[in-house]
Design a protein around this motif. Structure first.
Motif, short mmCIF file in Angstrom:
data_model
loop_
_atom_site.label_atom_id
_atom_site.label_comp_id
_atom_site.label_asym_id
_atom_site.label_seq_id
_atom_site.Cartn_x
_atom_site.Cartn_y
_atom_site.Cartn_z
N UNK A 155 20.23 -31.27 -4.17
CA UNK A 155 19.87 -32.60 -4.65
C UNK A 155 19.76 -33.54 -3.45
N UNK A 156 18.73 -34.35 -3.44
CA UNK A 156 18.56 -35.30 -2.35
C UNK A 156 19.67 -36.35 -2.34
N UNK A 157 20.05 -36.81 -1.14
CA UNK A 157 21.17 -37.77 -1.06
C UNK A 157 20.96 -39.04 -1.89
N UNK A 158 19.73 -39.59 -1.84
CA UNK A 158 19.53 -40.84 -2.57
C UNK A 158 19.64 -40.64 -4.08
N UNK B 184 23.34 -40.91 -4.79
CA UNK B 184 23.80 -42.30 -4.68
C UNK B 184 23.35 -43.14 -5.86
N UNK B 185 22.13 -42.92 -6.32
CA UNK B 185 21.66 -43.66 -7.49
C UNK B 185 22.43 -43.23 -8.75
N UNK B 186 22.78 -41.95 -8.82
CA UNK B 186 23.56 -41.48 -9.97
C UNK B 186 24.93 -42.14 -9.99
N UNK B 187 25.56 -42.23 -8.83
CA UNK B 187 26.88 -42.88 -8.73
C UNK B 187 26.76 -44.36 -9.10
N UNK C 270 17.32 -51.22 -1.77
CA UNK C 270 17.47 -51.17 -3.23
C UNK C 270 18.91 -50.85 -3.61
N UNK C 271 19.53 -49.91 -2.92
CA UNK C 271 20.92 -49.55 -3.24
C UNK C 271 21.88 -50.69 -2.92
N UNK C 272 21.67 -51.33 -1.77
CA UNK C 272 22.55 -52.45 -1.42
C UNK C 272 22.32 -53.63 -2.35
N UNK C 273 21.09 -53.84 -2.77
CA UNK C 273 20.80 -54.92 -3.73
C UNK C 273 21.47 -54.64 -5.07
N UNK C 274 21.47 -53.37 -5.47
CA UNK C 274 22.15 -53.00 -6.71
C UNK C 274 23.65 -53.25 -6.60
N UNK C 275 24.23 -52.93 -5.44
CA UNK C 275 25.67 -53.17 -5.23
C UNK C 275 25.99 -54.65 -5.28
N UNK C 276 25.16 -55.48 -4.65
CA UNK C 276 25.38 -56.93 -4.67
C UNK C 276 25.19 -57.46 -6.09
N UNK C 277 24.19 -56.94 -6.80
CA UNK C 277 23.95 -57.38 -8.17
C UNK C 277 25.12 -57.06 -9.09
N UNK C 278 25.65 -55.86 -8.99
CA UNK C 278 26.81 -55.50 -9.81
C UNK C 278 28.02 -56.36 -9.44
#
Length: 383
Positions: free
Chosen positions: A179-182, A185-188, A238-246
């Protein structure tokens, strides 16, 4: 040095928020003319912990890595729990105008004797044996009653352990090759976003299982993968934006300042990961104290809150000096206690528990390795 600066800034805001903000809401503690309570320090440290999983777990066997992480984490935590429990039991009964049962066992575990007529309008909670066992077994987050916390900061310890165990299992599995790393990370991040639904079964499940904070570890791992060109910049943003959004959805007041604080710290982590080590004049001038404080940051996290509250209450009741002198005494005491915990417990225990054993002999021989030399960098002392 870049990571030390980030770590010290984060732990500074954790301590400042508890000492100048939350402490003033506790009965009997005299407040300060200002409050620096911006809740982004702890989540920043969890992101840091996620980042440093990457460069450390890939050095060797996942089981040995997990043992090293727990060896850094648990001995100092257990000593801090026992110390905080004993000090709190001794002091809080007096604060409430109660009396201890006779004997050491009575003081530590017996029900306090209360006067027939209450003398304190808002008594402090006196931790009992059940609270102690829950904290020692890292099960305290399963108790939804927040009053029964020996120290409010200790919620991060079970979260750290769960994250490390999951990382070790994932590293040993074949999934990481398929499975690709991203995708991982998106699953987590998705699990973290959906985790509040678990509270429909039991209110404490999201936090007790650590799923509520998974996006923070995913953000840290994303920065490390991006640093090594294993994650596209767009995926990182996108991942960091999701973290900030949550974080924005879950942050406590002041929400805007907390979100801005986390966003700034994430940018600083990206600069530290991709750019050269920071060597600006201010950092160069403060290199030694910054490195020293970074080295005892886990100890600072363990001893600053509840023990700091007890000391603040003692000083307030004694009418000790002006506010700035009380604050200086509390901060100094916290730093000294953290240093003692680090040099007497955390580092010696880590060396002993991670010492390789030579086959064919009964003695354990310490071999200097990079893993032995790594300082703790996060909430849970993980590197």
């Amino acid at each position: 040095m870049s990571w030390d600066v980030i770590r010290v800034v984060a732990i500074f805001f954790v301590i400042a928020g508890h000492v100048t903000g939350l402490a003033s809401r506790i009965p009997g503690i005299e407040g300060y003319p200002f409050s620096l309570a911006i809740p982004f320090g702890t989540v920043t440290l969890l992101v840091l912990s996620g980042y440093f999983i990457g460069p450390t777990i890939r050095k060797g066997d996942a089981g040995r890595w997990l043992r090293a992480r727990l060896s850094r984490l648990l001995p100092a935590y257990l000593v801090a729990v026992l110390l905080t429990y004993c000090v709190t039991r001794y002091a809080v009964v007096t604060f409430n105008g109660w009396w201890h049962q006779p004997g050491v066992l009575g003081m530590l575990f017996g029900d306090p004797v209360r006067p027939s007529v209450p003398t304190v309008e808002f008594p402090w909670h006196v931790p009992d044996l059940n609270d102690l066992l829950l904290n020692v077994l890292l099960l305290h987050e399963w108790n939804p009653d927040l009053v029964h916390r020996i120290d409010g900061s200790y919620w991060t310890l079970p979260v750290q352990v769960i994250a490390f165990v999951c990382a070790a299992l994932l590293w040993r599995s074949k999934l990481r090759h398929r499975v690709r790393p991203h995708t991982v990370l998106w699953a987590v991040t998705a699990i973290s976003a959906a985790s509040p639904l678990l509270s429909l079964f039991m209110s404490s499940v999201p936090t007790a299982t650590g799923t509520f904070y998974g996006h923070l570890f995913a953000a840290g791992m994303a920065i490390w993968l991006w640093q090594h060109d294993r994650l596209p910049s767009l995926q990182l943003v996108m991942l960091l934006s999701a973290a900030v959004g949550l974080h924005a959805l879950r942050a406590s007041a002041p929400e805007v300042a907390s979100v801005i604080g986390l966003a700034v710290m994430l940018v600083l982590m990206c600069l530290a990961a991709k750019g050269p080590d920071w060597d600006v004049p201010v950092v160069r001038l403060l290199r030694r104290p910054i490195s020293w404080l970074a080295g005892i940051s886990f100890g600072l996290y363990l001893v600053h809150q509840q023990l700091g509250y007890v000391l603040a209450r003692w000083l307030s009741e004694a009418g000790f000096g002006p506010w700035w002198l009380r604050l200086t005494v509390i901060v100094t005491a916290v730093v000294v206690a953290a240093w003692l915990l680090t040099v007497l417990v955390e580092r010696p225990a880590y060396r002993v528990l991670t010492r390789p054993r030579t086959r064919g002999t009964n003695s354990a021989v310490a071999v200097p390795t990079r893993a032995n030399a790594e300082p703790a960098v996060s909430v849970g002392g993980a590197t």
